[in-house]
Scaffold this active site. Structure first.
Site, PDB file in Angstrom:
ATOM      1  N   GLU A   1     -11.797  10.091  -4.884  1.00 52.14           N
ATOM      2  CA  GLU A   1     -11.747  10.167  -3.420  1.00 52.14           C
ATOM      3  C   GLU A   1     -11.020  11.428  -2.965  1.00 52.14           C
ATOM      4  OE1 GLU A   1      -9.568   7.753   0.171  1.00 52.14           O
ATOM      5  OE2 GLU A   1     -10.739   6.566  -1.265  1.00 52.14           O
TER       6      GLU A   1
ATOM      7  N   GLU B   1      -9.423  11.953  12.493  1.00 46.05           N
ATOM      8  CA  GLU B   1      -8.664  10.788  12.981  1.00 46.05           C
ATOM      9  C   GLU B   1      -7.749  11.100  14.159  1.00 46.05           C
ATOM     10  OE1 GLU B   1      -5.886   7.156  11.229  1.00 46.05           O
ATOM     11  OE2 GLU B   1      -6.571   8.744   9.897  1.00 46.05           O
TER      12      GLU B   1
ATOM     13  N   GLU C   1      -7.607  -2.542   2.950  1.00 47.21           N
ATOM     14  CA  GLU C   1      -6.838  -1.336   3.260  1.00 47.21           C
ATOM     15  C   GLU C   1      -6.905  -1.020   4.754  1.00 47.21           C
ATOM     16  OE1 GLU C   1      -6.990   3.462   2.289  1.00 47.21           O
ATOM     17  OE2 GLU C   1      -8.084   2.072   0.989  1.00 47.21           O
TER      18      GLU C   1
ATOM     19  N   LYS D   1       0.837  -1.197   0.000  1.00 46.81           N
ATOM     20  CA  LYS D   1       0.000   0.000   0.000  1.00 46.81           C
ATOM     21  C   LYS D   1       0.869   1.244   0.000  1.00 46.81           C
ATOM     22  CE  LYS D   1      -3.375   2.661   2.676  1.00 46.81           C
ATOM     23  NZ  LYS D   1      -4.193   2.786   3.907  1.00 46.81           N
TER      24      LYS D   1
END
Length: 398
Positions: A382, A202, A246, A152
């Site tokens: 996105e 977050e 992910e 990733k």
């Protein structure tokens, strides 16, 4: 001082109207550091001492500065500011001259009042890289992942907004806070003449005494104004193999980083959903008990930073791919923003959904997690969705 992390700063029924919003409205660019979370609101004013940039580990430098301030007679000193994405770049952390705490903005009834509209909307916007170039970079990264080079990487792009007028940072901060009062809203100096302002969903990690809390997010879907469609998008995200994979990469990295510090670490098997005004995210909340209560919040944050949610995995190859693909310096973007006191308690947030202001320019950032199953067009879309938070707040919605 604030109440224990993970608990509301005060029950909603006992929060005096205007207590938290008064700190929000008092923010002044350049000299102040404003940080709000679902649990508390902090306004740190001025600079009494800066954390130096030298060969010592950052945590040691922070402890040293806090010890010096306590020895000088400050009973409860803290540091606040930002740590950049690049490991060799200087952190911008300081002990403020004064600190004011309030309950969470979400408990202040006045947060429901409309914020001031943008005073100026005459922005000129330049993409870096352009959307089609970003899509090509994602496609090249996917090919490398399918060849087994890495699992990733998070690739970002920017929008550079310029105007004849300096950005109204207090107004921008207020609009971000009113849009998502239960999130993490911040405005901190990020370098000489620069300010980092944003509204992150977050939490990287918080520490209160011997307890820690982390809340990794990975896997995203845009919200819809249509309720039925919005619910369908949320449900699809919960079942998306690509997004679940992910997310699992990030959760595994969090477990690996925090487990050595803990006698107990609880991580749910499946993620849940969190929402912002613009996006759905897959979310996992990890809680733990520290084996050594002297381990501070910043040490935990640096053990986690950067997670695969903002860099990739393995970290080294992902950093190299980012350096090769991104034609700009991330600076404070995808670093961490927060505070820590002399007892080691603190709260550190991932610096996303943000912009850096300098003179008449705002640089907005957005990234997407790229894995072998990624669609380059979908990842580009996105990032476009992630830009909406900041574009709407500055009156430059596209």
């Amino acid at each position: 001082m604030p109440t224990p992390l993970g608990e509301p700063a005060a029950p909603p029924e006992t929060t005096a109207p205007g207590t938290a919003t008064a700190l929000l409205n008092a923010y002044r660019p350049g000299t102040d550091r404003f940080l709000s979370s679902p649990h508390r609101t902090l306004l740190a004013r001025g600079t009494r001492a800066e954390v130096p940039y030298d060969e010592r580990p950052l945590t040691r430098r922070v402890r040293s500065v806090l010890a010096e301030r306590r020895a000088a007679g400050e009973p409860e000193p803290l540091v606040a500011g930002s740590v950049p994405f690049a490991p060799d770049a200087p952190a911008v952390l300081a002990v403020p001259e004064s600190v004011r705490w309030a309950p969470a903005l979400r408990h202040d009834p006045l947060i429901a009042l409309p914020p001031p509209a943008p005073a100026h909307t005459d922005w000129r916007i330049r993409e870096e890289p352009a959307a089609e170039r970003y899509t090509e970079a994602v496609a090249a990264a996917v090919a490398r992942m399918r060849a087994g080079e890495l699992r990733k990487a998070v690739l970002a792009r920017t929008l550079e907004l310029t105007s004849p007028h300096r950005p109204d940072l207090p107004g921008l901060l207020a609009r971000l806070a009113h849009r998502d009062p239960a999130g993490y809203t911040f405005a901190v100096p990020s370098g000489s003449g620069r300010t980092l302002v944003g509204a992150s969903p977050e939490l990287l990690v918080s520490r209160s005494g011997g307890q820690l809390l982390a809340n990794p997010l990975a896997g995203t879907a845009p919200r819809s104004a249509d309720l039925a469609e919005d619910v369908q998008r949320a449900a699809a995200l919960l079942e998306s193999a690509k997004d679940l994979d992910e997310h699992a990469l990030v959760v595994d990295a969090v477990r690996e980083a925090l487990a050595p510090y803990c006698t107990r670490l609880d991580i749910p098997e499946r993620p849940t959903l969190v929402r912002t005004a613009a996006l759905w995210h897959l979310s996992t909340t990890a809680t733990g008990t520290l084996a050594d209560p002297s381990v501070c919040a910043l040490e935990l944050a640096l053990a986690l930073h950067p997670t695969p949610a903002v860099c990739g995995t393995p970290t080294g190859p992902a950093r190299q791919l980012i350096a090769d693909a991104e034609p700009f310096d991330r600076g404070a973007y995808t670093g961490v923003v927060g505070w820590q006191d002399a007892e080691g308690d603190g709260e550190w947030v991932v610096a996303i959904r943000c912009a850096e202001a300098e003179e008449n320019t705002l640089r907005l950032f957005a990234g997407a997690g790229v894995v072998a199953g990624s669609s380059p067009a979908a990842e580009t879309a996105e990032t476009t969705a992630k830009f909406r938070t900041m574009l709407g707040a500055v009156g430059a919605a596209r």
